[in-house]
Scaffold this active site. Structure first.
Site, PDB file in Angstrom:
ATOM      1  N   HIS A 191      46.914  47.351  84.799  1.00 50.54           N
ATOM      2  CA  HIS A 191      45.531  47.304  84.331  1.00 50.54           C
ATOM      3  C   HIS A 191      44.731  48.503  84.822  1.00 50.54           C
ATOM      4  O   HIS A 191      43.776  48.920  84.164  1.00 50.54           O
ATOM      5  CB  HIS A 191      44.862  46.009  84.798  1.00 50.54           C
ATOM      6  CG  HIS A 191      45.378  44.794  84.103  1.00 50.54           C
ATOM      7  ND1 HIS A 191      45.607  44.772  82.752  1.00 50.54           N
ATOM      8  CD2 HIS A 191      45.713  43.559  84.564  1.00 50.54           C
ATOM      9  CE1 HIS A 191      46.060  43.571  82.412  1.00 50.54           C
ATOM     10  NE2 HIS A 191      46.137  42.836  83.483  1.00 50.54           N
ATOM     11  N   GLU A 432      66.178  47.104  67.519  1.00 45.42           N
ATOM     12  CA  GLU A 432      66.251  47.679  68.866  1.00 45.42           C
ATOM     13  C   GLU A 432      67.587  47.460  69.555  1.00 45.42           C
ATOM     14  O   GLU A 432      67.733  47.778  70.749  1.00 45.42           O
ATOM     15  CB  GLU A 432      65.111  47.126  69.736  1.00 45.42           C
ATOM     16  CG  GLU A 432      64.969  45.628  69.686  1.00 45.42           C
ATOM     17  CD  GLU A 432      63.643  45.131  70.272  1.00 45.42           C
ATOM     18  OE1 GLU A 432      63.044  45.863  71.091  1.00 45.42           O
ATOM     19  OE2 GLU A 432      63.233  44.016  69.924  1.00 45.42           O
ATOM     20  N   ASP A 456      64.195  50.227  73.832  1.00 47.30           N
ATOM     21  CA  ASP A 456      65.390  49.408  74.036  1.00 47.30           C
ATOM     22  C   ASP A 456      66.588  49.959  73.277  1.00 47.30           C
ATOM     23  O   ASP A 456      67.719  49.897  73.762  1.00 47.30           O
ATOM     24  CB  ASP A 456      65.124  47.960  73.597  1.00 47.30           C
ATOM     25  CG  ASP A 456      64.531  47.117  74.722  1.00 47.30           C
ATOM     26  OD1 ASP A 456      64.667  47.519  75.889  1.00 47.30           O
ATOM     27  OD2 ASP A 456      63.932  46.074  74.429  1.00 47.30           O
ATOM     28  N   CYS A 503      57.900  52.320  66.963  1.00 49.76           N
ATOM     29  CA  CYS A 503      56.879  51.975  67.957  1.00 49.76           C
ATOM     30  C   CYS A 503      57.308  52.206  69.392  1.00 49.76           C
ATOM     31  O   CYS A 503      56.655  51.719  70.312  1.00 49.76           O
ATOM     32  CB  CYS A 503      56.443  50.520  67.773  1.00 49.76           C
ATOM     33  SG  CYS A 503      57.750  49.315  68.061  1.00 49.76           S
TER      34      CYS A 503
END
Length: 587
Positions: A191, A432, A456, A503
């Site tokens: 974060h 993936e 991946d 992505c």
């Protein structure tokens, strides 16, 4: 005195030069541990309860004081408050007190219990959510130590050095006076990184050696490109970084001025540039950086940092809010992608190899009630009209058929109840694993779109754990096997008449984007902050040029030659991007 250089993980690009402000809230480093006689257990129990209650009140006050420029981060503060109010987490600590140890030690052991759960998780993003638990426990420990939780007032613009940093910390410290920060904790998906990028200030996390004592007000350089923190720099370092700071500010201003233009090549090919996000508050960064929608919404966060499952109503509300903020642009929700049952607080024995075990769609098919709840929520949110659903780690046709069968069953349930949902919601899969690549032509007939998850795919194709420093050098996006795999999937999708998105990290890598353009990938999805520079690369080249590069790469037999080919093009065409942009690319 010679300058001291510390190294960490760059999470928000830029250079800051200023004076230090030290915030040390690492209460765990000095936890007192001692046994408590039976007569003293009620006293320690009461101390721990009071500390939890005081921390809750403090965070409730902080949440009520969130300024307008940090409203988007209130969800993180709310999630920390939810953890503080979670009776099961508090009870873990109270149970340790009951066996005869002091409250501080009991809380440390409760955090250790939760950490054991998170440590075996394969996914880096999910692993780093353990940081939220530590931050909450730090606040409680501060109360046990008698602290009031408020930092000393910052009297001047400063570069903050801290053990860790949360949105609540920045509110309590006055965010307007923080020009950059470095923390000893955190990773790329923490974060703290999200916070820094939204505030558009440089940041480095996970800095080795920063926990020591440092003089307040010392001159410091923070290099958000290479992950360097330089204390007491010499004149040469100051001059060099001052020049780099000016160059980047000029470059950033230039790419931001054009970030809302479409990513269209000189010869008219349009590539859609989408964003990967985890949290609702990141949508603002997507909008500000010219993102054209959400290509990957990682839905796992709603399941983390809690001892029970989110309800259908909770998930529906989250997805509807997200869809409303993004509308009319697309929102692609990836279904739950977690590794092993242990994350969900079940009783199963930890897996020996979670990366190859019960994760992603395999987990959902085994735990169908959890899967059913999420699918119902996604379908209900679909009435907004811009939502798509995507299933991760599909390994073959039989598995996809089974998933679709269950998906249709959930649709029939909603229809029978009279619950509104979108019947024609676009349905896609993540490609993936190698088996999905090889059978891409079969899979393409069953779905509306593909999304290639190269992170991946590279790991599984090359047998490389990119988090293992001993073999991470072998993690090569332009390996001939990877390039050929991606090309095969893109071609299979286009032959079937469906769109294909990419992505993974390749989408935000300026060395890979021209190769993807040569393949005519329909869209890419990347970290919000990387979008402006990548869009400018697309606009300044042509498909014809990229196609020629792709032919050379496809004919190459080695990674070294492929890297040389793309570097020559980038050096020649985009020298500014080469200087700055690689530090902005993120998962």
């Amino acid at each position: 005195m010679a300058s001291r250089i510390f190294f960490g993980i760059p999470v928000s690009a830029g250079v800051a030069i200023g004076r230090t402000y030290c915030l040390n809230r690492n209460h765990f480093s000095g936890v007192e541990r001692h046994a408590v006689p039976e007569v003293g257990i009620p006293v320690e129990t009461a101390r721990l309860d009071r500390a939890f209650d005081a921390a809750c009140r403090e965070l409730e006050h902080t949440l009520s004081c969130v300024p307008d420029d940090l409203q988007d981060h209130s969800a993180i503060i709310a999630s920390h408050l939810m953890m503080l109010k979670d009776r099961k987490f508090r009870q873990r600590a109270l149970d340790h007190v009951a066996v005869g140890i002091n409250a501080e030690w009991a809380l440390e052991r409760a955090v250790s219990d939760v950490q054991d759960v998170f440590a075996a998780i394969a996914d880096d993003y999910l692993r780093q959510r353990m940081q939220d638990v530590r931050q909450v426990a730090e606040r409680v420990l501060g109360k046990l130590a008698g602290g009031d939780g408020n930092g000393r007032a910052i009297t001047h613009r400063s570069i903050l050095l801290a053990h860790d940093l949360t949105p609540a910390d920045t509110i309590e410290l006055d965010v307007n006076k923080i020009m950059a920060f470095a923390t000893t904790q955190g990773g790329k998906t923490s974060h703290a990184g999200i916070l820094a990028r939204s505030l558009r200030i440089p940041a480095v996390v996970g800095v080795d050696g920063l926990d020591g004592e440092h003089p307040e007000g010392e001159i410091i350089i923070l290099d958000g490109f290479h992950g360097r923190v330089i204390l007491d720099p010499d004149e040469e370092e100051l001059a060099r970084y001052t020049e780099l700071q000016t160059q980047f500010e000029n470059y950033h201003a230039a790419i931001m001025r054009s970030c809302h233009l479409p990513a269209e090549t000189l010869d008219g090919f349009r590539m859609q540039v989408l964003a990967n996000i985890e949290l609702l508050e990141e949508v603002v960064a997507v909008n500000d950086n010219g993102g054209e929608g959400i290509g990957l919404y990682r839905s796992e966060y709603s399941y983390l940092n809690r001892m029970d499952m989110p309800t259908e109503g909770e998930l529906t509300e989250i997805y509807v809010d997200m869809a409303s903020l993004v509308f009319p642009r697309k929102l692609v929700i990836r279904t739950l992608d977690v590794g092993a049952d242990k994350l969900m607080r079940t009783q199963n024995v930890p897996e020996g190899n979670p990366a190859l075990g019960l994760r992603a769609i395999r987990y959902c098919l085994k735990h169908r009630e959890i899967f059913r709840t999420q699918l119902r929520a996604i379908l209900r949110a679909g009435v907004a009209g811009n939502v798509s659903v995507m299933f991760p780690m599909i390994s073959g046709l039989q598995e996809l058929v089974e998933v679709k069968k269950f998906y249709r069953e959930v649709q029939r349930e909603l229809f029978a109840e009279g619950t509104p949902f979108r019947e024609d919601m676009p349905l896609g899969i993540m490609v993936e694993v190698p088996s999905a690549v090889i059978t891409a032509d079969f899979l393409a007939r069953e779905v509306d779109f593909f999304s290639i998850g190269t992170n991946d795919l590279i790991q599984y194709s090359l047998g490389i754990d990119r988090t293992n420093k001993d073999v991470s050098y072998l993690y090569q996006p332009l390996h001939p096997a990877v390039v050929r795999s991606v090309k095969w999937v893109v071609d299979a999708a286009h032959r079937a008449g469906i769109e294909v998105c990419l992505c993974g990290e390749m989408a935000g890598d300026p060395f890979c984007v021209p190769v993807l353009m040569g393949m005519q990938v329909d869209s890419i999805s990347l970290g919000p902050q990387a979008i402006p520079g990548i869009k400018r690369i697309v606009r300044q080249t042509s498909v014809e040029e990229c196609d020629e590069l792709l032919k050379q790469v496809m004919a190459s037999q080695s990674v070294a030659r492929n890297n040389k080919l793309v570097r020559e093009m980038i050096f020649r065409r985009f020298p500014e991007e080469l200087m700055f942009y690689s530090s902005l690319a993120e998962e």
